[in-house]
Design a protein around this motif. Structure first.
Motif, short mmCIF file in Angstrom:
data_model
loop_
_atom_site.label_atom_id
_atom_site.label_comp_id
_atom_site.label_asym_id
_atom_site.label_seq_id
_atom_site.Cartn_x
_atom_site.Cartn_y
_atom_site.Cartn_z
N LYS A 286 18.51 5.80 1.48
CA LYS A 286 18.32 5.39 2.87
C LYS A 286 16.92 4.81 3.08
O LYS A 286 16.73 3.84 3.81
N TRP A 287 15.94 5.44 2.42
CA TRP A 287 14.57 4.91 2.48
C TRP A 287 14.52 3.50 1.90
O TRP A 287 13.90 2.60 2.47
N LEU A 288 15.20 3.30 0.77
CA LEU A 288 15.22 1.99 0.13
C LEU A 288 15.86 0.94 1.03
O LEU A 288 15.36 -0.19 1.14
N ALA A 289 16.95 1.31 1.68
CA ALA A 289 17.65 0.36 2.56
C ALA A 289 16.78 -0.06 3.74
O ALA A 289 16.82 -1.21 4.20
N ALA A 290 15.96 0.88 4.23
CA ALA A 290 15.11 0.59 5.38
C ALA A 290 13.79 -0.06 5.00
O ALA A 290 13.05 -0.54 5.87
N LEU A 291 13.50 -0.10 3.69
CA LEU A 291 12.17 -0.52 3.23
C LEU A 291 11.76 -1.92 3.69
O LEU A 291 10.63 -2.11 4.14
N PRO A 292 12.62 -2.94 3.61
CA PRO A 292 12.18 -4.27 4.07
C PRO A 292 11.67 -4.27 5.51
O PRO A 292 10.65 -4.88 5.83
N THR A 293 12.38 -3.55 6.37
CA THR A 293 11.95 -3.48 7.77
C THR A 293 10.64 -2.71 7.91
O THR A 293 9.73 -3.11 8.64
N VAL A 294 10.54 -1.60 7.19
CA VAL A 294 9.33 -0.76 7.26
C VAL A 294 8.10 -1.53 6.77
O VAL A 294 7.03 -1.49 7.38
N VAL A 295 8.27 -2.27 5.66
CA VAL A 295 7.15 -3.05 5.14
C VAL A 295 6.71 -4.10 6.15
O VAL A 295 5.51 -4.27 6.41
N GLN A 296 7.66 -4.80 6.73
CA GLN A 296 7.30 -5.84 7.70
C GLN A 296 6.59 -5.24 8.91
O GLN A 296 5.61 -5.81 9.42
N GLN A 297 7.05 -4.10 9.35
CA GLN A 297 6.39 -3.44 10.49
C GLN A 297 4.96 -3.05 10.15
O GLN A 297 4.06 -3.18 10.98
N ARG A 298 4.73 -2.60 8.91
CA ARG A 298 3.37 -2.21 8.52
C ARG A 298 2.48 -3.44 8.37
O ARG A 298 1.29 -3.41 8.72
N LEU A 299 3.01 -4.52 7.85
CA LEU A 299 2.25 -5.77 7.76
C LEU A 299 1.78 -6.20 9.14
O LEU A 299 0.61 -6.57 9.34
N ASP A 300 2.67 -6.12 10.10
CA ASP A 300 2.33 -6.53 11.47
C ASP A 300 1.31 -5.58 12.09
O ASP A 300 0.35 -6.01 12.74
N ALA A 301 1.52 -4.27 11.89
CA ALA A 301 0.65 -3.28 12.53
C ALA A 301 -0.77 -3.37 12.02
O ALA A 301 -1.73 -3.13 12.78
N TRP A 302 -0.93 -3.70 10.75
CA TRP A 302 -2.28 -3.75 10.16
C TRP A 302 -2.81 -5.18 10.01
O TRP A 302 -3.81 -5.40 9.36
N ASP A 303 -2.14 -6.14 10.62
CA ASP A 303 -2.57 -7.54 10.56
C ASP A 303 -2.78 -8.01 9.13
O ASP A 303 -3.83 -8.57 8.77
N VAL B 40 4.97 -2.27 -4.29
CA VAL B 40 3.60 -2.71 -4.08
C VAL B 40 3.62 -4.18 -3.69
O VAL B 40 4.22 -5.01 -4.38
N ALA B 41 3.00 -4.48 -2.56
CA ALA B 41 2.91 -5.85 -2.08
C ALA B 41 1.45 -6.29 -2.11
O ALA B 41 0.56 -5.55 -1.67
N LEU B 42 1.21 -7.47 -2.64
CA LEU B 42 -0.14 -8.04 -2.62
C LEU B 42 -0.33 -8.73 -1.28
O LEU B 42 0.49 -9.56 -0.86
N VAL B 43 -1.42 -8.37 -0.59
CA VAL B 43 -1.63 -8.83 0.78
C VAL B 43 -3.07 -9.29 0.96
O VAL B 43 -3.94 -9.07 0.11
N ARG B 44 -3.31 -9.94 2.10
CA ARG B 44 -4.65 -10.28 2.54
C ARG B 44 -4.91 -9.60 3.88
O ARG B 44 -4.05 -9.59 4.75
N ASP C 167 5.07 6.44 7.58
CA ASP C 167 5.90 5.71 6.62
C ASP C 167 5.36 5.80 5.19
O ASP C 167 5.93 5.21 4.28
N GLY C 168 4.26 6.56 5.00
CA GLY C 168 3.71 6.75 3.66
C GLY C 168 2.92 5.57 3.12
O GLY C 168 2.55 5.57 1.94
N ALA D 164 7.31 -13.63 6.07
CA ALA D 164 8.03 -13.84 4.82
C ALA D 164 8.98 -12.68 4.57
O ALA D 164 8.67 -11.53 4.90
N PRO D 165 10.18 -12.96 4.03
CA PRO D 165 11.13 -11.88 3.75
C PRO D 165 10.58 -10.93 2.69
O PRO D 165 9.91 -11.34 1.75
N VAL D 166 10.85 -9.66 2.86
CA VAL D 166 10.40 -8.64 1.93
C VAL D 166 11.62 -8.04 1.25
O VAL D 166 12.49 -7.49 1.91
N GLU D 167 11.68 -8.16 -0.06
CA GLU D 167 12.80 -7.60 -0.82
C GLU D 167 12.25 -6.69 -1.91
O GLU D 167 11.36 -7.08 -2.66
#
Length: 303
Positions: free
Chosen positions: A26-43, A59-63, A106-107, A4-7
């Protein structure tokens, strides 16, 4: 895992709408990509990005992989946010949201899921203050040897310089600024107490949970005296006191009640509260919100 897209929420984007070449932008501009990478890395499976959210994090609500709900947080880079995970790890769920995982690159902070829409501000004032005092008391633990947290004395130097700069933009507040500046210089040296503090404590930073009814979130951890954390509680809902009758007496009673209930010196709590009120008042006034700034400065005169 999620595709899912992260905005980032608009409130966060607006809060960081400064120099496009700054590290934060610059952090804000890269954030969508960083979030998606972390979602993938942590399943993790993304449910949704929390909106409107805050001005200092996404803050993203996740499972999690086993279906357990959690919250994935990316604080805006900075000294305070870099220490948030360390403070949550030190508390280990005692009085604060539990840290499940973290990543220094990535904090990212994976936290237990709380009821983000329900804070202590939803309670009547007397009940909210009681619950807040009980919550913050749990956070006051001795920091471990070699801890990474700054001290109030260290935070003081930068804060005094900022107060001098912004205070010059609000000439009418000169006497209050002078008093606040001297208090800020003197207060850290006047106490030997060294406990881990939330550092940004107020009712809105305490959310409803499942494990226990109320848990603190969003610390800006610092080591020092307990009166500093309580000063934020004295200032909570100050607008209601300013708007009502007998506000000055009520403010002084609030200082006395909080200080006595948590065995903190009244004079030191009054002094820290005055400093925070003046610092916030001149900052708001200098930023263009003169009404809010003037209310804070009026509150400071009551102390």
């Amino acid at each position: 895992m999620s595709t899912a897209p992260v905005e980032p929420p608009q409130r966060l984007v607006s809060a960081l709408s400064g120099d496009p070449d700054s590290p934060v932008r610059k952090w804000l501009a890269a954030l969508p990509t960083v979030v998606q990478q972390r979602l993938d890395a942590w399943d993790l499976t993304l449910e949704r990005v929390q909106a409107p959210g805050g001005r200092g994090s996404l803050v993203a609500l996740v499972r999690q992989q086993d279906g357990t709900p959690a919250a994935l947080k990316f604080p805006v880079p900075g000294q305070a946010s870099a220490r948030e995970g360390a403070a949550l790890a030190a508390w280990d769920g005692w009085g604060a949201v539990r840290l499940l995982r973290s990543d220094e690159t990535d904090g990212a902070l994976l936290l237990e899921r709380l009821h983000g829409a329900v804070s202590l501000r939803s309670l009547p004032e007397a009940k909210a203050l009681l619950e807040a005092a009980g919550t913050v008391r749990r956070l006051w633990v001795a920091p471990a040897e070699g801890h990474p947290f700054e001290t109030l004395a260290g935070r003081t130097e930068e804060a005094v310089a900022a107060l001098e700069t912004t205070g010059a933009l609000v000439p009418a507040a000169g006497p209050l600024v002078d008093e606040a500046r001297e208090l800020r210089r003197a207060l850290p040296a006047g106490s030997t107490e060294q406990v881990l503090l939330h550092g940004a404590f107020r009712q809105g930073k305490v959310l409803a949970g499942e494990r226990v009814p109320w848990l603190a979130v969003g610390p800006a951890p610092v080591v020092g005296e307990r009166a500093y954390d309580l000063a934020g509680l004295v200032l909570d809902r100050f607008e209601d006191l300013v708007a009502g009758s007998g506000g000055a007496a009520t403010a002084r009673r609030r200082v006395a009640r909080l200080a006595d209930s948590l065995e903190v010196e009244r004079d030191r709590l009054r002094a820290w509260t005055l400093y925070l009120a003046v610092a916030a008042g001149v900052r708001e006034s200098a930023a263009g919100d003169r009404r809010h700034g003037e209310l804070l400065l009026e509150f400071a005169t009551w102390l």
